[in-house]
Design an enzyme around this catalytic site. Structure first.
Site, mmCIF file in Angstrom:
data_model
loop_
_atom_site.group_PDB
_atom_site.id
_atom_site.type_symbol
_atom_site.label_atom_id
_atom_site.label_comp_id
_atom_site.label_asym_id
_atom_site.label_seq_id
_atom_site.Cartn_x
_atom_site.Cartn_y
_atom_site.Cartn_z
ATOM 1 N N ARG A 16 19.710 11.123 16.347
ATOM 2 C CA ARG A 16 21.122 10.964 16.722
ATOM 3 C C ARG A 16 22.033 10.854 15.497
ATOM 4 N NH1 ARG A 16 21.368 6.057 20.530
ATOM 5 N NH2 ARG A 16 19.506 5.464 19.388
ATOM 6 N N LYS A 127 32.472 16.465 34.605
ATOM 7 C CA LYS A 127 31.092 16.935 34.452
ATOM 8 C C LYS A 127 31.000 18.450 34.362
ATOM 9 C CE LYS A 127 28.752 12.975 35.758
ATOM 10 N NZ LYS A 127 27.434 12.400 35.802
ATOM 11 N N SER A 449 28.635 -6.253 38.996
ATOM 12 C CA SER A 449 28.423 -6.770 37.645
ATOM 13 C C SER A 449 29.610 -7.612 37.197
ATOM 14 C CB SER A 449 28.183 -5.619 36.673
ATOM 15 O OG SER A 449 29.277 -4.744 36.677
ATOM 16 N N GLU A 500 24.456 -9.407 37.721
ATOM 17 C CA GLU A 500 23.700 -8.332 37.069
ATOM 18 C C GLU A 500 23.476 -8.510 35.567
ATOM 19 O OE1 GLU A 500 24.991 -4.346 38.197
ATOM 20 O OE2 GLU A 500 25.649 -5.049 40.162
ATOM 21 N N HIS A 657 28.633 1.390 47.637
ATOM 22 C CA HIS A 657 29.768 1.534 46.723
ATOM 23 C C HIS A 657 29.717 2.913 46.081
ATOM 24 C CE1 HIS A 657 32.518 1.005 43.425
ATOM 25 N NE2 HIS A 657 31.559 1.329 42.589
ATOM 26 N N HIS A 710 38.803 -0.039 34.401
ATOM 27 C CA HIS A 710 38.607 0.671 33.140
ATOM 28 C C HIS A 710 39.557 0.192 32.053
ATOM 29 C CE1 HIS A 710 36.939 3.316 36.239
ATOM 30 N NE2 HIS A 710 36.008 3.530 35.333
ATOM 31 N N CYS A 742 35.406 -1.135 40.663
ATOM 32 C CA CYS A 742 34.021 -0.922 40.243
ATOM 33 C C CYS A 742 33.526 -2.203 39.585
ATOM 34 C CB CYS A 742 33.960 0.281 39.285
ATOM 35 S SG CYS A 742 32.278 0.859 38.961
HETATM 36 N N1 GLN Z 1 26.893 -2.630 41.039
HETATM 37 C C1 GLN Z 1 27.259 -1.840 39.910
HETATM 38 C C2 GLN Z 1 28.152 -2.657 38.988
HETATM 39 O O1 GLN Z 1 28.880 -3.450 39.440
HETATM 40 C C3 GLN Z 1 27.977 -0.571 40.306
HETATM 41 C C4 GLN Z 1 28.250 0.332 39.136
HETATM 42 C C5 GLN Z 1 28.801 1.691 39.473
HETATM 43 O O2 GLN Z 1 29.308 1.926 40.528
HETATM 44 N N2 GLN Z 1 28.736 2.630 38.567
HETATM 45 O O3 GLN Z 1 28.125 -2.509 37.799
HETATM 46 ZN ZN ZN Z 2 31.590 2.059 40.684
#
Ligand code: GLN
Ligand code: ZN
Length: 767
Positions: A16, A127, A449, A500, A657, A710, A742
């Protein structure tokens, strides 16, 4: 003698090197000269590997510091004017600005200030076809113009020539370049730009011709997609102009069959055609039937998308048949650029010999190509070592008990017909779950998470290096869980999660515990820019030797009387983000993973976890490239999800999700998953995405994300109230949940707590 070539090679380097040089450069630790030196060294090394393997050409044009589409944006002089480049910036400066944006100087503070968004947004990323590689999306506006604007490509050609190589250049074709871009001016139809774009391509080709380049590969993978008629019609006139330059063009298609574009592709005025004979071997015969006699055909017989050692006898048989009809006009190649596989298997020193003998990474694929050429020109006995290794690998994969697990096979064979059905319909489950959990209206939750702090990361890493005992590791993780549960109670959330902390990655965590998976030490594949991923390899029947998440979830539940939501990754996402078996259909592998997840769901239920989320963020990106294949995919993918979710009683609530998706075209399939609750990313589209769910009368409960995770920005309560009211216009209020877009793992605690506090306040105010 058969000609061999490749369409592209991984550029990131065996260790890398490019990634690390880029990151040093971005941190200001090295200058452009040093970065360019690394680039030059990597190119030289990779060309040498290609020459050593006896390829007739080395590939130039596949190197990029960030992304090959961005290289073309510069080459073609269509950098968006919104970046306001003044002319004093260096080419690389402009390059990285488009790739990464310009961050606002204002501090990334909390408290609802809107100014932490980037002042100049980077180009959007998306993508590349159905790969996990992301390209930067060209932007087209009314004032977009094209001019030959970068000499980098020509310098790289000269560089390879100076090293004594015979060069084949690869370019992304004009139609694919436009097709993959986006209009940013209302009413603009980007195809109309072709008229001005084609002359710049001609200029590039002419310059290459003057440099003495004989062949230019021009990639038009969109020929394997369902194309609107106007796009199809645009190919021939454009290629007539390109062809007039008088350099040999190899039109490259990959990732699928040409189908309705087959005649078009065969007849374009070019000197050769490359096709993907791994994904679409069925098209070879009809293509040879239609290929004009002056054209060469490049057969992509080695899989550029997967890591398995090639069945050389089978590839040779394909090639032999084609050779009987084409003679010297047959070329051999991998199916697509090798950038989608890791670099070199020799870096895998920990893997056992048997598994290793089944694999081929980019460097090994070059050797396979060489062996195949020898086999075709002189007979397999002249490449005996390679053919023998290929046969042994195949035989051992066919017979190995590590691959074939009788118990898994028996279970799959005997699955009852209703294995993918919950016991009762949603309405009945909903009533039972409502009386069990007794949640308020607009229940609040998170996606799973919580912040992955430096402390969490380092203890996990130390545990992996065996520097920490299992007991100490468990203690540390339990402390994190306790902290996270306490914070959620303080904040007043209704459905809690354990956070998580123990997971580095949502697929790797499960793959490491499931039978049938192996992880590489160094199997990096570029995802975008300097970001690489190390996808797991699914080599055998998938089984779950032991529970994977129950202890953590139970510990979390033991700390509170509020419901704790168990957290799993779904079968399609695990499948989609791994290298998969090529000896059975993807659907068969998905089913096996589904059964393993199902067992985990049932174990969680037995442990007293009443709400379980099965994440499927990759469900949509798994859609096949051709619409005609969607139905079949959605049927088996949906069934796999339902199988994973249906082992539990009616009063257990299943969540799913999904993120970064436009779902509207697959809403029936999403509804058919029959999750009790779905949480989705919606805040960036200002709830627009929900409209589709409303119009469709989505039957079950929904948690539309009310803020974007984000960014560190903390949205104000009123903002989230506004979004929720908007949601309630299209979704019955009694079906709405309140949650972020998320997971929160990339965020810090201060902004997380501030945002969730506002979110809970928003839900309360709506109640
Ligand atoms: N459960 C995961 C999190 O909370 C979901 C992540 C995702 O959707 N990419 O990180
Ligand atoms: Zn997500």
């Amino acid at each position: 003698m058969t000609t061999t070539h490749i369409s592209g090679f991984p550029r990131i380097g065996k260790n890398r090197e490019l990634k690390f040089a880029l990151e040093q450069f971005w941190r200001g630790e090295i200058d452009e000269t040093a970065l360019e030196a690394t680039g030059r060294e990597l190119r030289a090394r990779h060309w040498q590997l290609q020459q050593n393997a006896g390829l007739d050409f080395v590939s130039v044009g596949d190197f990029a510091y960030y992304d090959q589409m961005l290289n073309h944006i510069q080459l073609l002089g269509c950098e968006p004017t919104r970046f306001h480049f003044g002319g004093q910036e260096s080419e690389l400066d402009r390059y990285f600005t488009q790739a990464r944006g310009v961050a606002d100087e204002a501090p990334a503070c909390c408290g609802g200030h809107a100014h932490t968004e980037q002042e100049t947004r980077a180009l959007e990323m998306t993508k590349w076809f159905d790969t996990n590689y992301h390209y930067l999306v060209p932007e087209f506006t009314a004032d977009t113009q094209f001019t030959l604007n970068s000499l980098r490509l020509f310098e790289e050609v000269a560089e390879a020539q100076a090293l004594g190589h015979r060069v084949k250049v690869s370019l992304i074709g004009p139609l694919t370049f436009l097709y993959l871009g986006k209009e940013k001016t209302a009413g603009l139809e980007r195809l109309t730009l072709l008229e001005q774009l084609t002359p710049v391509y001609c200029e590039i080709l002419l310059k290459l011709k003057i440099l003495g380049v004989e062949w230019v590969q021009i990639d038009e993978p969109i020929l394997c997609l369902d194309l609107p008629a106007v796009w199809k019609a645009a190919f021939e006139p454009a290629y007539n102009r390109l062809n007039a330059v008088g350099i040999k063009l190899l039109l490259a298609t990959y990732f699928g069959a040409l189908e309705d574009n087959l005649v078009l592709a065969c007849n374009l005025p070019v000197a050769g055609l490359h096709i993907d004979a791994v994904r679409a071997p069925q098209q070879i015969g009809s293509i040879i039937d239609r290929l004009p006699h002056y054209k060469i055909l490049s057969l992509g017989v080695i899989d550029g998308r997967n890591i398995w050692r090639t069945d050389l006898d089978r590839a040779l048989a394909l090639a032999d048949d084609a050779r009987a009809r084409l003679g010297e006009r047959l070329w051999l190649a991998p199916s697509c650029s090798l950038q989608h596989v890791p670099m070199d298997l020799s870096a895998e020193t920990d893997m056992d010999g048997e598994l290793r003998s089944w694999l081929a990474f980019a460097v090994q694929k070059l050797d396979e190509l060489d062996a195949l050429r020898t086999g075709l020109d002189r007979g397999a006995v002249f490449a005996e070592q390679a053919f023998t290794a290929s046969r042994l690998a195949l035989a051992s994969r066919n017979n190995s008990s590590r691959v074939h697990n009788q118990a898994v096979a028996a279970r799959v064979r005997d699955l009852p017909a209703d294995v993918d059905r919950r016991r009762s319909p949603f309405k009945i489950r909903q009533a039972l779950q409502r009386s069990r959990f007794n949640l308020p209206a607009f229940p609040t939750t998170s996606i799973g998470s919580f912040p992955q702090t430096q402390a969490i990361r380092s203890i996990r890493a130390a545990y992996k290096r065996h520097e920490v005992t299992a007991a100490d590791y468990t203690k540390a993780m339990q402390a994190e869980i306790r902290y996270t549960i306490d914070r959620q109670i303080q904040l007043g959330l209704d459905v809690l999660v354990h956070g998580e902390a123990e997971r580095n990655d949502m697929v790797e965590y499960f793959g490491e515990q499931l039978a049938g998976f192996v992880f590489t030490q160094n199997g990096w594949v570029q995802s975008y820019g300097s970001r690489c991923v190390k996808p797991p390899i699914i080599y055998g029947d998938v089984a779950r030797p032991h529970a994977m998440t129950v202890a953590w979830a139970s510990y979390a539940q033991s700390l509170t009387t509020l419901p704790v939501k168990g957290m799993l990754t779904g079968p399609i996402t695990i499948l989609q983000w791994s290298f998969v078996r090529n000896d059975q259909p993807r659907s068969a592998t998905a089913l096996q993973i589904a059964l393993a997840i199902r067992d985990e769901v049932v174990d969680l239920e037995h442990a007293g976890i009443g709400i379980i989320q099965i994440d499927e963020p990759a469900l949509r990106e798994g859609l096949p490239l051709r619409r005609s294949d969607w139905k079949d995919y959605l049927a088996w993918a949906g069934r796999a999800f339902r199988i994973s979710a249906s082992g539990v009683g009616d009063e257990t609530q299943i969540h799913t999700h999904m993120c970064y998706s436009e779902f509207n075209d697959i809403l029936p399939a999403i509804a058919a998953l029959d999750a009790d609750v779905i949480t989705i990313e919606t805040s960036r589209s200002d709830m627009e995405l929900l409209r589709g769910f409303g119009e469709f009368n989505y039957p079950n409960e929904i948690g539309p994300g009310v803020y974007d995770i984000h960014s560190p920005r903390v949205p104000a309560t009123e903002e989230m109230v506004r979004l929720l009211k908007k949601a309630a216009e299209v979704i019955p209020a009694e079906h709405l949940w309140v949650n972020p877009d998320c997971g929160l793992k990339t965020r810090g605690w201060p902004e997380t707590e501030a945002a969730l506090a506002n979110m809970v306040a928003a839900a309360k105010s709506l109640r």
